[in-house]
Design a protein around this motif. Sequence first.
Motif, short mmCIF file in Angstrom:
data_model
loop_
_atom_site.label_atom_id
_atom_site.label_comp_id
_atom_site.label_asym_id
_atom_site.label_seq_id
_atom_site.Cartn_x
_atom_site.Cartn_y
_atom_site.Cartn_z
N ARG A 1 29.67 -3.43 -1.05
CA ARG A 1 28.34 -3.27 -0.13
C ARG A 1 28.88 -2.36 1.17
O ARG A 1 29.91 -1.86 1.14
CB ARG A 1 28.01 -4.74 0.30
N TYR B 1 21.13 -15.17 5.76
CA TYR B 1 21.57 -14.55 4.90
C TYR B 1 23.24 -14.70 4.51
O TYR B 1 23.88 -15.23 3.47
CB TYR B 1 21.68 -13.09 5.05
N GLU C 1 17.34 -10.75 -1.83
CA GLU C 1 17.78 -11.78 -0.79
C GLU C 1 16.67 -11.66 0.36
O GLU C 1 16.61 -11.04 1.45
CB GLU C 1 19.03 -11.13 0.00
N TRP D 1 28.79 -4.15 6.92
CA TRP D 1 28.93 -5.75 6.52
C TRP D 1 30.10 -5.83 6.93
O TRP D 1 30.63 -7.35 6.77
CB TRP D 1 28.55 -5.88 5.04
N HIS E 1 24.24 -16.43 0.90
CA HIS E 1 24.83 -15.57 -0.15
C HIS E 1 26.26 -16.15 -0.62
O HIS E 1 26.81 -15.90 -1.69
CB HIS E 1 25.23 -14.01 0.42
N ALA F 1 22.37 -6.90 -4.25
CA ALA F 1 21.83 -8.22 -3.40
C ALA F 1 20.85 -7.61 -2.47
O ALA F 1 21.34 -7.72 -1.23
CB ALA F 1 22.80 -9.01 -3.11
N PRO F 2 20.12 -6.63 -2.68
CA PRO F 2 18.98 -6.06 -1.65
C PRO F 2 18.09 -7.03 -0.89
O PRO F 2 17.87 -8.12 -1.60
CB PRO F 2 18.20 -5.03 -2.30
N SER F 3 17.78 -6.76 0.32
CA SER F 3 17.07 -7.49 1.03
C SER F 3 15.40 -6.82 0.75
O SER F 3 15.50 -5.53 0.88
CB SER F 3 17.12 -7.62 2.54
N VAL G 1 32.47 -7.99 -4.85
CA VAL G 1 31.25 -7.43 -3.87
C VAL G 1 31.37 -6.16 -3.28
O VAL G 1 32.44 -5.90 -2.54
CB VAL G 1 31.09 -8.37 -2.67
N1 GLU Z 1 21.05 -8.66 1.52
C1 GLU Z 1 22.20 -7.76 1.96
C2 GLU Z 1 21.51 -6.44 2.36
O1 GLU Z 1 20.58 -6.12 2.41
C3 GLU Z 1 23.18 -7.75 0.95
C4 GLU Z 1 24.83 -7.76 1.79
C5 GLU Z 1 25.54 -8.14 0.54
O2 GLU Z 1 25.48 -7.37 -0.51
O3 GLU Z 1 26.57 -8.89 0.68
O4 GLU Z 1 22.05 -5.44 2.42
#
Ligand code: GLU
Length: 552
Positions: free
Chosen positions: A254, A236, A75, A258, A240, A41-43, A252
């Motif tokens: 990541r 976000y 994202e 986070w 999410h 789920a990259p930004s 998940v």
């Molecule tokens: N969009 C988040 C990021 O850029 C993703 C975090 C997740 O995987 O929950 O890292």
Amino acid sequence: MTNRTELADLLFPEVNVSPGQIEARYPPRALGPGACVTRFAPSPTGLMTIGGLYAAMISERMAHQSGGVFYVRIEDTDKKREVEGSAAELLESLKRFGIAVDEGPVGAGGTEAGSYGPYRQSDRAELYRVWIKRLIAEDLAYPCFCTEDDLQAIRDRQQAAGQATGYYGEWAVHRGMTVEQVRDRLNDGSPFVIRLKSPGSGDNRVRYTDLIKGDIELPENDQDIVLLKADGIPTYHFAHAIDDHLMGTTHVFRGDEWLSSVPIHLQLFELLGFRRPEYGHLATLMKMDGASKRKFSKRKDRDASAQYYRSEGYPSEAVREYFMTLINSDYEEWRLANPTEPLTAFRIRPDKMNVSGALFDMNKLIDVSKDVVARFGAEQVYRQTTEWAEAYDPELFRWLRGNERYAVDIFAIGRTPDKPRKDIAKWSDVKQTIAFFNDDWFDPAADGVPLPSAVSIGTAKRLVRSFLDTYEFADERDVWFDKVKRVAEAHGFAKETKQFKKNPESYAGHVGDVAAVIRAALTGRLQTPDLFDMMRVMGENRVRSRLEAFAG
Ligand code: GLU
């Protein structure tokens, strides 16, 4: 109608579907027991990083080794940080590095595969509002009209009173606004955000078991975090949670940056009444800098981007193979026992992953890559080198295109299953490795011809002249080698290395030195693949003219 329902209708009159109606559009997936649904789920804020690719591969493996689904979700809720072309590059990187995606914006022109979309958060705005409205009606969220100045004033007062800063508890001044007060502010046209009414307290601790890091305890979230920004776009955290719920995410993986957000996420899932996914927080990839380890810097380190590995010409198979050794340390042992199995036959386990700072070791990548390329067929080496050269080395590309048969034959030398040659780690090595096969790149005069230490240039020329006198292109290996031995003998060199070792003072050198001289005359090098095979591939004319030129 309660006050809160009235407030919800006042703020979101256009939202007239219920969460249940939306959920009906996202039925549970028909998967077997134990199947993981994971996502990347990259930004879209920049290039694919090597850490991003690593996390994507872990998610992909966890899904596919369990018969599950791996999907990509873009994202893109933070429009200010978005970089044009980033989403396309991220998707392209996954493809280039062979990370197979089942669902997401993966089709040509960004078309979507899968029925749990849309897979771009910017296309999901309506969905988020449905739950926002529900939370307001349940008194779990509320509009906040505080300006930046108001928030600063609250912080100043908190600091003066020696209290933790933030928007929480009694400091959350807009928690208790009446419907009338809200209506007045709306009539004024005042912008507002929607905040969570956090039931948490900073004095409490929350516990959960991380798939990688084990039991974790963190302070409970007590902040009334923003769920929907003034422009109507969710944050976000909120987006999410809705997405992972609707898309059926079970696991998940990541980056561990986070980890500190987990209390917010646990709280959100609970308040929304969703079953939360399992979390696995990955140790940050580190690199060596002199004698110490440090994090990759996206801005300073070229090798922080996946693109770097492509431009250097690391085969995607090698990057994936190397990732496997980083993911689980027992992978290498498995690989030794199973040299020809695809890496997908190994089951990765989160509880065996690094809990802190995993070292991305460039030298190790090179070694792994040499092993991987050694298992490739000659045609595959040709195809991948040509593909790489088309983008990064036009001269090499033209030569490979114009000399396909010759090039494949070159790559086939020494490509044996028992003791394969390991001289290529990446496609950018190829030109230098094979340069001498191409007359345009072979320049013995400029490079100077290296010789075995026992042999003078005069002797070397005489040895090559004698060899030329008996050379027949069609000779089989044994006949050919007998001829080399005879040349050795005729010039006072031992026919066998063993003989020479027994009585070194009786000889000028040994047969190996003679072969080395022929090798050097042909290639300008002392280290090359097998001499006989090479001569066969070079062809009679090239061999004769190079040996002639050397013998003078
Ligand atoms: N969009 C988040 C990021 O850029 C993703 C975090 C997740 O995987 O929950 O890292």
